[in-house]
Write a protein that holds these residues in place. Sequence first.
Motif, PDB file in Angstrom:
ATOM      1  N   ASP A 206     -38.516  69.063   2.088  1.00  0.00           N
ATOM      2  CA  ASP A 206     -37.882  67.773   1.830  1.00  0.00           C
ATOM      3  C   ASP A 206     -37.966  66.957   3.119  1.00  0.00           C
ATOM      4  O   ASP A 206     -38.035  67.503   4.216  1.00  0.00           O
ATOM      5  CB  ASP A 206     -36.433  67.959   1.360  1.00  0.00           C
ATOM      6  CG  ASP A 206     -35.870  66.694   0.738  1.00  0.00           C
ATOM      7  OD1 ASP A 206     -36.586  65.679   0.678  1.00  0.00           O
ATOM      8  OD2 ASP A 206     -34.696  66.712   0.308  1.00  0.00           O
ATOM      9  N   SER A 207     -37.944  65.643   2.938  1.00  0.00           N
ATOM     10  CA  SER A 207     -38.265  64.721   4.034  1.00  0.00           C
ATOM     11  C   SER A 207     -37.149  64.504   5.035  1.00  0.00           C
ATOM     12  O   SER A 207     -37.389  64.007   6.128  1.00  0.00           O
ATOM     13  CB  SER A 207     -38.596  63.365   3.415  1.00  0.00           C
ATOM     14  OG  SER A 207     -37.526  62.958   2.568  1.00  0.00           O
TER      15      SER A 207
ATOM     16  N   PHE B 185     -32.406  63.185   2.052  1.00  0.00           N
ATOM     17  CA  PHE B 185     -31.140  63.596   1.464  1.00  0.00           C
ATOM     18  C   PHE B 185     -30.024  63.667   2.499  1.00  0.00           C
ATOM     19  O   PHE B 185     -28.853  63.455   2.181  1.00  0.00           O
ATOM     20  CB  PHE B 185     -31.295  64.948   0.753  1.00  0.00           C
ATOM     21  CG  PHE B 185     -30.050  65.379   0.059  1.00  0.00           C
ATOM     22  CD1 PHE B 185     -29.520  64.635  -0.987  1.00  0.00           C
ATOM     23  CD2 PHE B 185     -29.369  66.517   0.461  1.00  0.00           C
ATOM     24  CE1 PHE B 185     -28.345  65.012  -1.620  1.00  0.00           C
ATOM     25  CE2 PHE B 185     -28.193  66.909  -0.163  1.00  0.00           C
ATOM     26  CZ  PHE B 185     -27.688  66.157  -1.205  1.00  0.00           C
TER      27      PHE B 185
ATOM     28  N   ASP C 289     -37.372  58.771   1.838  1.00  0.00           N
ATOM     29  CA  ASP C 289     -36.807  57.773   0.929  1.00  0.00           C
ATOM     30  C   ASP C 289     -35.459  57.300   1.479  1.00  0.00           C
ATOM     31  O   ASP C 289     -34.900  57.928   2.371  1.00  0.00           O
ATOM     32  CB  ASP C 289     -36.638  58.375  -0.482  1.00  0.00           C
ATOM     33  CG  ASP C 289     -35.940  59.751  -0.480  1.00  0.00           C
ATOM     34  OD1 ASP C 289     -35.813  60.355   0.603  1.00  0.00           O
ATOM     35  OD2 ASP C 289     -35.546  60.220  -1.557  1.00  0.00           O
TER      36      ASP C 289
ATOM     37  N   VAL D 291     -31.858  57.195   0.523  1.00  0.00           N
ATOM     38  CA  VAL D 291     -31.014  57.813  -0.496  1.00  0.00           C
ATOM     39  C   VAL D 291     -29.572  57.361  -0.329  1.00  0.00           C
ATOM     40  O   VAL D 291     -29.034  57.401   0.775  1.00  0.00           O
ATOM     41  CB  VAL D 291     -31.071  59.360  -0.394  1.00  0.00           C
ATOM     42  CG1 VAL D 291     -30.412  59.992  -1.613  1.00  0.00           C
ATOM     43  CG2 VAL D 291     -32.503  59.847  -0.271  1.00  0.00           C
TER      44      VAL D 291
ATOM     45  N   ILE E  79     -40.863  59.729  -4.095  1.00  0.00           N
ATOM     46  CA  ILE E  79     -39.598  60.015  -4.782  1.00  0.00           C
ATOM     47  C   ILE E  79     -39.092  58.764  -5.493  1.00  0.00           C
ATOM     48  O   ILE E  79     -38.904  57.720  -4.861  1.00  0.00           O
ATOM     49  CB  ILE E  79     -38.535  60.506  -3.783  1.00  0.00           C
ATOM     50  CG1 ILE E  79     -39.040  61.742  -3.017  1.00  0.00           C
ATOM     51  CG2 ILE E  79     -37.222  60.825  -4.512  1.00  0.00           C
ATOM     52  CD1 ILE E  79     -38.158  62.169  -1.841  1.00  0.00           C
TER      53      ILE E  79
ATOM     54  N   GLN F 284     -36.456  56.446  -6.897  1.00  0.00           N
ATOM     55  CA  GLN F 284     -35.035  56.169  -6.728  1.00  0.00           C
ATOM     56  C   GLN F 284     -34.620  55.066  -7.708  1.00  0.00           C
ATOM     57  O   GLN F 284     -35.403  54.678  -8.568  1.00  0.00           O
ATOM     58  CB  GLN F 284     -34.747  55.766  -5.270  1.00  0.00           C
ATOM     59  CG  GLN F 284     -34.929  56.897  -4.265  1.00  0.00           C
ATOM     60  CD  GLN F 284     -33.895  58.020  -4.411  1.00  0.00           C
ATOM     61  OE1 GLN F 284     -32.865  57.865  -5.077  1.00  0.00           O
ATOM     62  NE2 GLN F 284     -34.172  59.171  -3.797  1.00  0.00           N
TER      63      GLN F 284
ATOM     64  N   GLY G 220     -35.520  61.431  -7.627  1.00  0.00           N
ATOM     65  CA  GLY G 220     -34.428  61.617  -6.672  1.00  0.00           C
ATOM     66  C   GLY G 220     -33.197  60.850  -7.076  1.00  0.00           C
ATOM     67  O   GLY G 220     -33.168  60.201  -8.131  1.00  0.00           O
ATOM     68  N   GLY G 221     -32.174  60.953  -6.245  1.00  0.00           N
ATOM     69  CA  GLY G 221     -30.974  60.142  -6.425  1.00  0.00           C
ATOM     70  C   GLY G 221     -30.085  60.542  -7.574  1.00  0.00           C
ATOM     71  O   GLY G 221     -29.253  59.749  -8.020  1.00  0.00           O
ATOM     72  N   LEU G 222     -30.242  61.774  -8.073  1.00  0.00           N
ATOM     73  CA  LEU G 222     -29.373  62.243  -9.160  1.00  0.00           C
ATOM     74  C   LEU G 222     -28.576  63.456  -8.688  1.00  0.00           C
ATOM     75  O   LEU G 222     -28.652  63.853  -7.532  1.00  0.00           O
ATOM     76  CB  LEU G 222     -30.211  62.562 -10.405  1.00  0.00           C
ATOM     77  CG  LEU G 222     -30.863  61.328 -11.057  1.00  0.00           C
ATOM     78  CD1 LEU G 222     -31.801  61.747 -12.181  1.00  0.00           C
ATOM     79  CD2 LEU G 222     -29.803  60.353 -11.581  1.00  0.00           C
TER      80      LEU G 222
ATOM     81  N   MET H  61     -35.050  66.609  -8.013  1.00  0.00           N
ATOM     82  CA  MET H  61     -34.480  67.091  -6.756  1.00  0.00           C
ATOM     83  C   MET H  61     -32.985  67.394  -6.839  1.00  0.00           C
ATOM     84  O   MET H  61     -32.203  66.600  -7.350  1.00  0.00           O
ATOM     85  CB  MET H  61     -34.712  66.055  -5.651  1.00  0.00           C
ATOM     86  CG  MET H  61     -36.156  65.631  -5.536  1.00  0.00           C
ATOM     87  SD  MET H  61     -36.459  64.604  -4.086  1.00  0.00           S
ATOM     88  CE  MET H  61     -36.603  65.848  -2.824  1.00  0.00           C
TER      89      MET H  61
HETATM   90  N1  PRF Z   1     -34.045  62.513  -1.958  1.00  0.00           N
HETATM   91  C1  PRF Z   1     -34.430  63.481  -1.084  1.00  0.00           C
HETATM   92  N2  PRF Z   1     -33.958  64.741  -1.188  1.00  0.00           N
HETATM   93  C2  PRF Z   1     -33.082  65.028  -2.174  1.00  0.00           C
HETATM   94  C3  PRF Z   1     -32.644  64.069  -3.095  1.00  0.00           C
HETATM   95  C4  PRF Z   1     -33.147  62.726  -2.992  1.00  0.00           C
HETATM   96  O1  PRF Z   1     -32.816  61.810  -3.759  1.00  0.00           O
HETATM   97  C5  PRF Z   1     -31.750  64.732  -3.967  1.00  0.00           C
HETATM   98  C6  PRF Z   1     -31.027  64.176  -5.140  1.00  0.00           C
HETATM   99  N3  PRF Z   1     -29.722  63.747  -4.810  1.00  0.00           N
HETATM  100  C7  PRF Z   1     -31.674  66.053  -3.532  1.00  0.00           C
HETATM  101  N4  PRF Z   1     -32.479  66.219  -2.458  1.00  0.00           N
HETATM  102  N5  PRF Z   1     -35.299  63.190  -0.126  1.00  0.00           N
END
Ligand code: PRF
Length: 381
Positions: free
Chosen positions: A102-103, A106, A156, A158, A197, A199, A225-227, A256
Motif C-alpha cells: 500500500d502507498s 491510508f 491517493d 484518503v 485507487i 476514491q 478505496g475509501g470504504l 481495500m
Molecule cells: N487507500 C489506501 N489504502 C487503504 C485504503 C484507501 O482508501 C483503505 C480503505 N479505507 C484501506 N487501505 N491507499
Amino acid sequence: KKLKTESLSMNKALKFVVHKTCNKARASTLTLPHGDVLTPVYMPVGTKGTIKGLTSQEMENLGCRLLLGNTYHLAYQPGGNYLEKVGGLHKFMNWKYNILTDSGGFQMVSLSKLCEISEEGVKFESPVDGSEMFLRPEDSVHNQNQIGADIMMALDDVVQTTTVGERMKIACERTVRWIDRNIQAHERKDVQNLYPIVQGGLDFDLRKYCLDELIKRDAPGYAIGGLAGGEDKQDFWKIVNYCTDHLPKDKPRYLMGVGYPDDLIVCSCLGVDQFDCVFSTRTARFGTAFTKYGFMRLKNADKEFDLKPIEEGCECPTCQRYSRSFLHNTIAKEETACHLISQHNLYFLLNLMKQFRQSILDDRMEEFVNEFFKNYFSHEK
Ligand code: PRF
Ligand code: ZN
C-alpha cells in the motif's frame, strides 16, 4: 487540452485470466512476477515485512501466495534505501511469492493527527520519534520500486469514508491529479504493477468521475478505496457494486481494507477479486477466532474446559493440535496463543476464498453462499 497519459498496461508483469463467472462473481488466475494467485483472494497484512507472529514459512504452508506490506511503515523501518541494497523485500523476508504494498495513503486517515496534506504530498510526523517524513506520489512510488512489490498502490488522498461535502470532492480530484505523478515516477513498469485507487466516498457522481479518469490510464488492475470506514453496510455495498459495474471486466479489482468473512463473500459476489485487512490478525491477538458460525471469543468462561478445536473439521495447523481450553488458558500469558489464533484466522479467510472460488468452477456458488450465511448467522458454536 489533451491528456499526456502513459499507458500502464504495456507491461508483462501481470496476466489476469477469468476462468468462469457466476453473475458478477469471477474465478480467475492472477499471474504476477512471483507466481500465480488464485482469485478471489484474501491477502494477509504484514505491515512491516512480517505478518505479526507468523514466519514466511508458516504463511507459505497456509497457502498464501500474495501478502501485503505497507510503504509508510517500511520507509521508516528498515527504509527504502536499505531494502534496495539487500535486494528488495522478498529477499529481506525470505518470501518467494508475491507482495503488494500500500502507498501510505491510508495513513492519512489512521495517523491523521500526525499528518499534513497539501497538493505536493503528505507530511507525517513519526509517532515513534517525532521525525518528519514527506511522502509525495513520487516518493511513495520510488520507495515501492525499492521495495520491489509485485503490485504497488498509487498514492491517493484518503479521507474518512463518512466525510461529506467539499473535502471529499477535493480528495477525489486530488487522487486523480496525483495519478499521473504516480505513473510518471514508476521506473520498473516491466516488472512491477501500479494500481490506481478509486476514491469518491459514498457519492456516486464522484465515484463515476474518478472511475472514468482512472480507467483512461489503462492500468493493469484497479483498487476501490475509501470504504470500510464506519459507513452503513447498505451504502458500502452499493458503492462496491457501482464500482465493479464500471471497472474493466478483464482486470483484477482490489477492495481495500475489507476483511470480515461475510463481507468477503458479499463483495466476491459483487465481482471483487482481492481483499486485505488487518482485522483477522488484530482480533486474534485479542482472543477472537473466526468460525463458520461467526466469531468465537476464546476468553469467554465457557471455553475454560472446552477440549474441542476452535472449529471442528478445520484443517489448519492450530486446530490439528490445540483446544479452545488451551487457548483460553494461555491467551493472557503467552505470545503463543496469539500466534495460534492468528494462524487459524488467516487459514480461515484463505480457505473461505478458496472454497468460494471452487464453488464458481463447480457451478454451485449460490448453494455455497446460502450455506455460508445459514451457518454464519446461526446460533451454533
Ligand atoms: N487507500 C489506501 N489504502 C487503504 C485504503 C484507501 O482508501 C483503505 C480503505 N479505507 C484501506 N487501505 N491507499
Ligand atoms: Zn483452525
